[in-house]
Scaffold this active site. Structure first.
Site, mmCIF file in Angstrom:
data_model
loop_
_atom_site.group_PDB
_atom_site.id
_atom_site.type_symbol
_atom_site.label_atom_id
_atom_site.label_comp_id
_atom_site.label_asym_id
_atom_site.label_seq_id
_atom_site.Cartn_x
_atom_site.Cartn_y
_atom_site.Cartn_z
ATOM 1 N N GLY A 143 -40.310 36.642 -26.743
ATOM 2 C CA GLY A 143 -39.088 37.468 -26.703
ATOM 3 C C GLY A 143 -38.139 36.949 -25.644
ATOM 4 O O GLY A 143 -38.494 36.116 -24.818
ATOM 5 N N ARG A 161 -35.493 32.629 -34.941
ATOM 6 C CA ARG A 161 -36.391 31.487 -34.751
ATOM 7 C C ARG A 161 -37.556 31.566 -35.724
ATOM 8 O O ARG A 161 -37.846 32.655 -36.262
ATOM 9 C CB ARG A 161 -36.961 31.527 -33.323
ATOM 10 C CG ARG A 161 -35.892 31.579 -32.243
ATOM 11 C CD ARG A 161 -36.383 32.366 -31.021
ATOM 12 N NE ARG A 161 -35.284 32.612 -30.079
ATOM 13 C CZ ARG A 161 -34.974 31.815 -29.062
ATOM 14 N NH1 ARG A 161 -35.709 30.750 -28.822
ATOM 15 N NH2 ARG A 161 -33.955 32.085 -28.282
ATOM 16 N N ASP A 216 -41.135 28.926 -31.238
ATOM 17 C CA ASP A 216 -40.053 29.825 -30.812
ATOM 18 C C ASP A 216 -38.796 29.038 -30.474
ATOM 19 O O ASP A 216 -37.733 29.633 -30.297
ATOM 20 C CB ASP A 216 -40.486 30.659 -29.602
ATOM 21 C CG ASP A 216 -40.998 29.790 -28.463
ATOM 22 O OD1 ASP A 216 -41.988 29.078 -28.674
ATOM 23 O OD2 ASP A 216 -40.388 29.810 -27.379
ATOM 24 N N ASN A 217 -38.897 27.731 -30.391
ATOM 25 C CA ASN A 217 -37.733 26.903 -30.094
ATOM 26 C C ASN A 217 -37.247 26.170 -31.338
ATOM 27 O O ASN A 217 -36.613 25.114 -31.249
ATOM 28 C CB ASN A 217 -38.057 25.913 -28.973
ATOM 29 C CG ASN A 217 -38.318 26.622 -27.649
ATOM 30 O OD1 ASN A 217 -37.868 27.750 -27.455
ATOM 31 N ND2 ASN A 217 -39.034 25.987 -26.759
HETATM 32 P P1 AMP Z 1 -38.699 28.532 -23.044
HETATM 33 O O1 AMP Z 1 -39.760 27.635 -22.496
HETATM 34 O O2 AMP Z 1 -37.391 28.443 -22.328
HETATM 35 O O3 AMP Z 1 -38.572 28.444 -24.519
HETATM 36 O O4 AMP Z 1 -39.183 30.021 -22.697
HETATM 37 C C1 AMP Z 1 -40.395 30.554 -23.176
HETATM 38 C C2 AMP Z 1 -40.421 32.037 -22.936
HETATM 39 O O5 AMP Z 1 -40.425 32.338 -21.548
HETATM 40 C C3 AMP Z 1 -39.254 32.793 -23.525
HETATM 41 O O6 AMP Z 1 -39.737 34.012 -24.002
HETATM 42 C C4 AMP Z 1 -38.345 32.981 -22.321
HETATM 43 O O7 AMP Z 1 -37.471 34.079 -22.475
HETATM 44 C C5 AMP Z 1 -39.361 33.225 -21.212
HETATM 45 N N1 AMP Z 1 -38.849 32.882 -19.889
HETATM 46 C C6 AMP Z 1 -38.525 31.660 -19.430
HETATM 47 N N2 AMP Z 1 -38.089 31.733 -18.167
HETATM 48 C C7 AMP Z 1 -38.095 33.028 -17.795
HETATM 49 C C8 AMP Z 1 -37.755 33.765 -16.604
HETATM 50 N N3 AMP Z 1 -37.286 33.150 -15.523
HETATM 51 N N4 AMP Z 1 -37.898 35.086 -16.627
HETATM 52 C C9 AMP Z 1 -38.370 35.738 -17.703
HETATM 53 N N5 AMP Z 1 -38.721 35.108 -18.848
HETATM 54 C C10 AMP Z 1 -38.594 33.772 -18.909
HETATM 55 MG MG MG Z 2 -37.487 29.142 -25.842
#
Ligand code: AMP
Ligand code: MG
Length: 481
Positions: A85, A178, A247-248
């Site tokens: 999420g 996604r 998710d990406n």
């Molecule tokens: P990502 O690796 O950017 O695709 O992020 C994976 C998941 O981690 C997603 O659900 C992001 O919203 C969450 N996420 C990444 N960084 C943070 C953060 N600093 N605070 C809260 N959630 C995060």
């Molecule tokens: Mg992501």
């Protein structure tokens, strides 16, 4: 009084069942300051750049018509299923452009949400500017992508390995649905929720499918088609996404979530930049297979609605997923033909392209510059002085001469297919360092300007095509968290 910013927001995501989102305003920040604004994107959205201040772009001011929310989704991260999420992103709403198009406006780094899982909901200036630059570069390369409207600093510090300046990026996307959103629906929702999401995705991205005999199969097939085209485009420019978790991966076929991504220098299919990708799961050469794997997860999540009978559902899903390698290969060879200035199809084209790639790998030849030098017929390029290359070039010339089109036309095709510049890792790093540490965005702005027209072969681009000294340490990227 007339609202000059011209926000024209709708909130269609809210028509979905409540499991898919949570209402969430962005968390106000202490002292927002605009660092970079993409005027071209602002204008295309129908927004007035003069009025679009740091207030809106930090979430401190919520525009009229907005009903902000955080989206729920799940996903396989490095092969492991997790509930995820928007943990640090807030969807402000959907901007309807003067031309009637719908774009999500999302604040990345906009504060904590119910999906933050212990994270701080924030983002750092370096990673947000990096996403801004690379996503704009991908756009310049004519590859489908989310875009960046702006980056603001928050006036607050965030704590990672080191203290960093907090920042928020405004991301613009045709949607943020996604593969992981479907996985979430399938795992945590009822069949009706899944159907509602599929109907919504069809309306938003594949409206022709609404009248198809089997709309959900249509959706699956179209997403597979768009992803096959997208991944082939990445391969053609040496782009390594770095974190192709489910998710990406978007349903729209846009590149999303620029974390540890980077462009390959020397051609090597095993190239990995991400510090956490120790197994090389998301290496350059693995991207097509991983995309296929992710799409199989998408197909799985659609099983309950593809057909009333489970066995038939499985058959339809498998057939659709099995098409991915063929579709991808078709785009790949088409792309390679263009890179080699070939207009028509011949049997031997794949072997010809692969032979060149093998020579590049053996000679650790730079991916972008090899094709750039081929385009310019630059005899001084190191690879071109090797005996192996001479033999290859002879075959290539015979092949080129066999087609009806002139050499000039062939050269033009090559120029339009082989970028003269890419965001070189050392260039991106120095621009970021200057923008973040010296608070001087000049270098970043110049780089962004050059990356707008990567196929221009203009004289301003000359200094940007030099690849880094091969003795420099291997380049490492980090997740932008
Ligand atoms: P990502 O690796 O950017 O695709 O992020 C994976 C998941 O981690 C997603 O659900 C992001 O919203 C969450 N996420 C990444 N960084 C943070 C953060 N600093 N605070 C809260 N959630 C995060
Ligand atoms: Mg992501």
């Amino acid at each position: 009084m007339e609202k000059k910013t011209c926000w024209n927001l709708e909130n269609s995501y809210r028509s979905l069942p409540g499991v898919f989102f949570t209402s969430q305003n962005p968390e106000p920040v202490h002292a927002p300051e605009l660092i970079v604004l993409n005027e071209q994107v602002a204008e295309s959205l129908g927004l007035d750049v003069k009025e679009l201040g740091a207030g809106f772009l930090s979430g401190n001011v919520v525009p009229e018509g907005a009903a902000p929310l955080a989206q729920a989704y799940a996903g396989h991260q490095f092969g492991h299923f997790n509930m995820l999420g928007d943990g640090r992103a807030v969807l402000i709403g959907e901007q309807i452009t003067p031309g009637g198009e719908r774009y999500d406006i999302q604040l990345k780094g906009g504060g904590r949400t119910p999906y933050s899982r212990g994270g701080d909901g924030r983002a750092g200036l370096g990673p947000m500017l990096r996403e801004y630059m690379i996503s704009e570069a991908i756009y310049g390369l004519e590859i489908p992508t989310t875009r960046s409207l702006a980056v603001v600093t928050t006036g607050e510090s965030i704590y990672r390995e080191t203290k960093q300046q907090g920042a928020i990026m405004t991301r613009v996307a045709t949607s943020h649905i996604r593969v992981g959103t479907f996985q979430f629906a399938s795992r945590f929702g009822e069949v009706d929720d899944l159907r509602a999401l599929a109907d919504y995705a069809l309306r938003r991205h594949y409206p022709d499918g609404l009248d198809a005999p089997n709309p959900y199969l249509f959706l699956l097939q179209e997403v597979i088609k768009r992803q096959a085209a997208l991944i082939a485009k990445w391969q053609m420019v040496g782009f390594i996404h770095g974190v192709m978790n489910t998710d990406n991966m978007t349903i729209s076929g846009e590149t999303i979530d620029y974390g540890p991504c980077a462009f390959m220098d020397a051609y090597d299919p095993k190239t990995v930049f991400s510090s956490i990708d120790t197994g090389g799961r998301y290496a350059y050469g693995n991207q097509p297979a991983i995309a296929g794997w992710n799409l199989a997860r998408f197909a799985e999540s659609l099983l309950p609605i593809l057909h009333d009978e489970q066995e038939e559902s499985l058959k339809l899903a498998q057939e659709a997923v099995m098409e991915f390698p063929n579709l991808y290969e078709g785009h790949w060879i088409d792309g390679m033909r263009s890179k080699l200035g070939l207009f028509n199809d011949e049997e031997g084209d794949r072997a010809l392209a692969e032979e060149l790639l093998n020579l590049m790998e053996e000679n650790q030849s730079d991916f972008t510059n090899t094709f750039r030098s081929l385009t310019l017929d630059n005899a001084d390029y190191a690879l071109f002085k090797t005996p192996g290359f001479s033999a290859w070039k002879e075959k290539w010339e015979i092949r080129r001469n066999r087609q009806g089109e002139s050499m000039e036309a062939s050269q033009r095709l090559m120029q339009n297919s082989n970028p003269s510049v890419i965001p070189r890792n050392h260039r991106v790093e120095e621009a970021l360092q200057s923008a973040v540490d010296q608070e001087d965005p000049g270098m970043m702005e110049r780089l962004l300007a050059v990356l707008k027209n990567p196929y221009a072969y203009s004289s301003e681009q000359e200094e940007y095509y030099i690849h880094p000294n091969p003795s420099s340490r291997p380049y490492r990227t980090f997740c932008g968290t």
